[in-house]
Design an enzyme around this catalytic site. Sequence first.
Site, PDB file in Angstrom:
ATOM      1  N   GLN A  83       0.827  -1.197   0.000  1.00  0.00           N
ATOM      2  CA  GLN A  83       0.000   0.000   0.000  1.00  0.00           C
ATOM      3  C   GLN A  83       0.864   1.251   0.000  1.00  0.00           C
ATOM      4  OE1 GLN A  83      -3.237  -0.421   2.655  1.00  0.00           O
ATOM      5  NE2 GLN A  83      -4.052   1.623   2.348  1.00  0.00           N
ATOM      6  N   SER A 112       4.593  -5.707   3.210  1.00  0.00           N
ATOM      7  CA  SER A 112       3.251  -5.648   3.801  1.00  0.00           C
ATOM      8  C   SER A 112       2.251  -6.383   2.901  1.00  0.00           C
ATOM      9  CB  SER A 112       2.842  -4.203   4.044  1.00  0.00           C
ATOM     10  OG  SER A 112       1.650  -4.126   4.801  1.00  0.00           O
ATOM     11  N   LEU A 113       1.319  -5.669   2.286  1.00  0.00           N
ATOM     12  CA  LEU A 113       0.343  -6.296   1.390  1.00  0.00           C
ATOM     13  C   LEU A 113       1.030  -7.133   0.313  1.00  0.00           C
ATOM     14  CD1 LEU A 113      -2.574  -6.517   0.122  1.00  0.00           C
ATOM     15  CD2 LEU A 113      -1.846  -4.596  -1.299  1.00  0.00           C
ATOM     16  N   ARG A 147      -8.874  -8.447   4.395  1.00  0.00           N
ATOM     17  CA  ARG A 147      -7.858  -7.649   5.095  1.00  0.00           C
ATOM     18  C   ARG A 147      -8.096  -6.156   4.897  1.00  0.00           C
ATOM     19  NH1 ARG A 147      -2.457  -5.571   3.974  1.00  0.00           N
ATOM     20  NH2 ARG A 147      -0.912  -6.156   5.575  1.00  0.00           N
TER      21      ARG A 147
END
Length: 756
Positions: free
Chosen positions: A9, A87-88, A112
Amino acid sequence: MVCFVFPGQGSQFKGMGGSLFAEFPVFTQKANAILDYSIEELCLHDSLDQLQHTEFTQPALYVVNALHYMKKVQELGRKPDYTAGHSLGEYNALFAAGAFDFETGLKLVKMRGELMSRAKGGGMAAIIGLDEQGVRDVLIQYGFRSLDIANYNSPRQIVISGPLADVKLAITRFETVPGVSMAVLLKTSGAFHSRYMEAIAEEYEKYVFPIQVKPLDIPVISNVNARCYQPDEMHTNLVKQLTSPVKWTETIRYLMGLGEIEFVEVGAGKVLTGLIRRIQAESEPLIISEQGCDVDPRISHLSSSLSTSISISQLGSPQFKQDYSLKYPYIQSGMYYGISSSEMVVKMARAGMLGFLGVDGLDLREIRNEVRLIQSKLSPSETFGVNLVHHMSHPEKETDIIDLLLELNVKVIEVSSFLGITPAIAKFRARGLRRTASGEVVADHKIIAKISRPEIAEVFLSPIPHSLIQDMLAQRLLSSEEARLLQEIPSAEDICVESETGGSNLCSSPYALLPTILQLRDRMMEKYKYMRQIRIGAAGGIGSPDGVVAAFMLGADFIVTGSINQLTVEARISNTAKNLLQQANVQDFQYAPIGELFEIGIKAPVLKKGLLYPARANKLYDLYRTYNSIEEIDQHDRKMIEDKYFYQSFEEIYLKVKQSSHPLDVDKMERNPKQKMAEIFKWYLKHATQLALIGDANHSVDFQIRSSPALGAFNEWVKGSHLEDWRNRHVDVIGMKLMEASAKVLNSRVHALLVD
């Protein structure tokens, strides 16, 4: 080697994906069906201005990253050797490695994103110019205890996370700090990768755990621990990722340490490419004696191939490391009077090992201050614990300490010298018990029990005794729900088997004791049908790489060291005592009585070289066994003790004992002459400990320095190196050195066996 890295993100932009939607129409249609909107319209046109909202950003990035990956594989005609995602982006790394198909990954990401979009009132800021320690120092200096480190993006780009008002105030403080080139608020809706995501993580856990995953085809480096995914880690890691910092710098350094490697950013934008260049320019490869990750770690590595290399990551239990957020299956045990200090515990946690604060002999104020100091220096994802020693004569001391630890939100304790389960242990174990969506009972508060006898191990491998639960229910010390759940889990999360370290089992051999406890564990697992494996660790005699290898080869899931940590910079004992310890070899130790359990003859190894304490303490115990009162001791022995041990009379010592004792204990001494004698003798044991702690050179022969042959073995191992001088020994460094060297020793032994 080639590693594909996938952005997370913050990398999104209008127009991302381009012609890929037309090139992969089947996957585009699958995405539309799952999301119930046009992914192509969102990414290319964003006519409703939704792309910057978390619940839309995350699915969009996952789809675009996945399409880029499939396109890249077509162009190169090969898959990468490693994958990693920020992360993502880790979901794309797992998709690329075959953990799940495109649709399953998108469903996970959709949930999520929806859950994370509910996080309100939080914020994140990037601090550019300071390293990790610099950022921590500023947070501590200005009292920003509400803020966590969320991302280690590069050596000098650290992201903080927490309540939005505090993040904004922190930005103004960082802007005044020399070396900070920029402190900027990030466009996020919540305090991601911080303690404030715990409620979101609990909700996400219910969705994640029923999802079926497959063995990996390609090694994936985890954000949570910057190491390769291990067996059965996937569900837990995806949940933990929400509250744990993204260890991107360490991830890249780890991959750099594996050899010559090319990083290829796959997906939207080039954010990671820039970060990786900075990491490569500003830091060294992380060399930890590992040759890489195995595609399926469940495959045995003791094969007939001479090229096989056993790495540190293959030592011990992967699930143990995962559950305690550790890099190494290595514990530093707690040592009394704060010898295992807050500094020691912090060093261990930051190095990915588990350290225990030694609080026996400290008062509640000192314990509170030490724990708070540790908490102020560690992030919520860094694990530490507190050691609790059994107080047979004063159970209220255990209760007071446990109440304090619960108040301070300490989640892990190491219990020592316990002969059974006490109300204090049961109370700690009960707090925070809950049942997950899969039906498993999860304990927030973990207990690692140190035992040296099978019958004591059986107590801790069993649930809390029903009679104790009923008593505590009657006293309203437990809720009915806690009482029910306690009956489904063992009293301890894990067991540490102590051999040849004194206590109630002076002569036990690890070669007999550890396999016995492992078999007992298996029987108890079957008897009670526990859902979670109880891990068995080894302690005692571990002071060299060969000792570490022996423990793991016997089947230990983790190792515990004690004595070797006493001779480090961080150990809170006098330099005079440390100088004596540095001269010790394996034969320079002797068993002597220990304070709280003096009357029942419990002994522990102490340093004897250059000291008179062991002989004197054993003499006092022999007199205690022989006589029923001070008055019965013959005049020769009495004069020797008063003149050479105590430097004062029995009567003077007794006055001191009474002044520091509870009135009820004084009454017991007055009514029982033998008890009075025991307390006078125990004064010497405690006094001898204090002499060693402060380093009273005038009475050094009376130092009680509790240690063992393991330290002698370590001294011999490092002889001739810079670690020979204790002033160069740091607890985290010697832990990592032992683990690295043990992997090399194990490889050489396996190689020799295969050659033979």
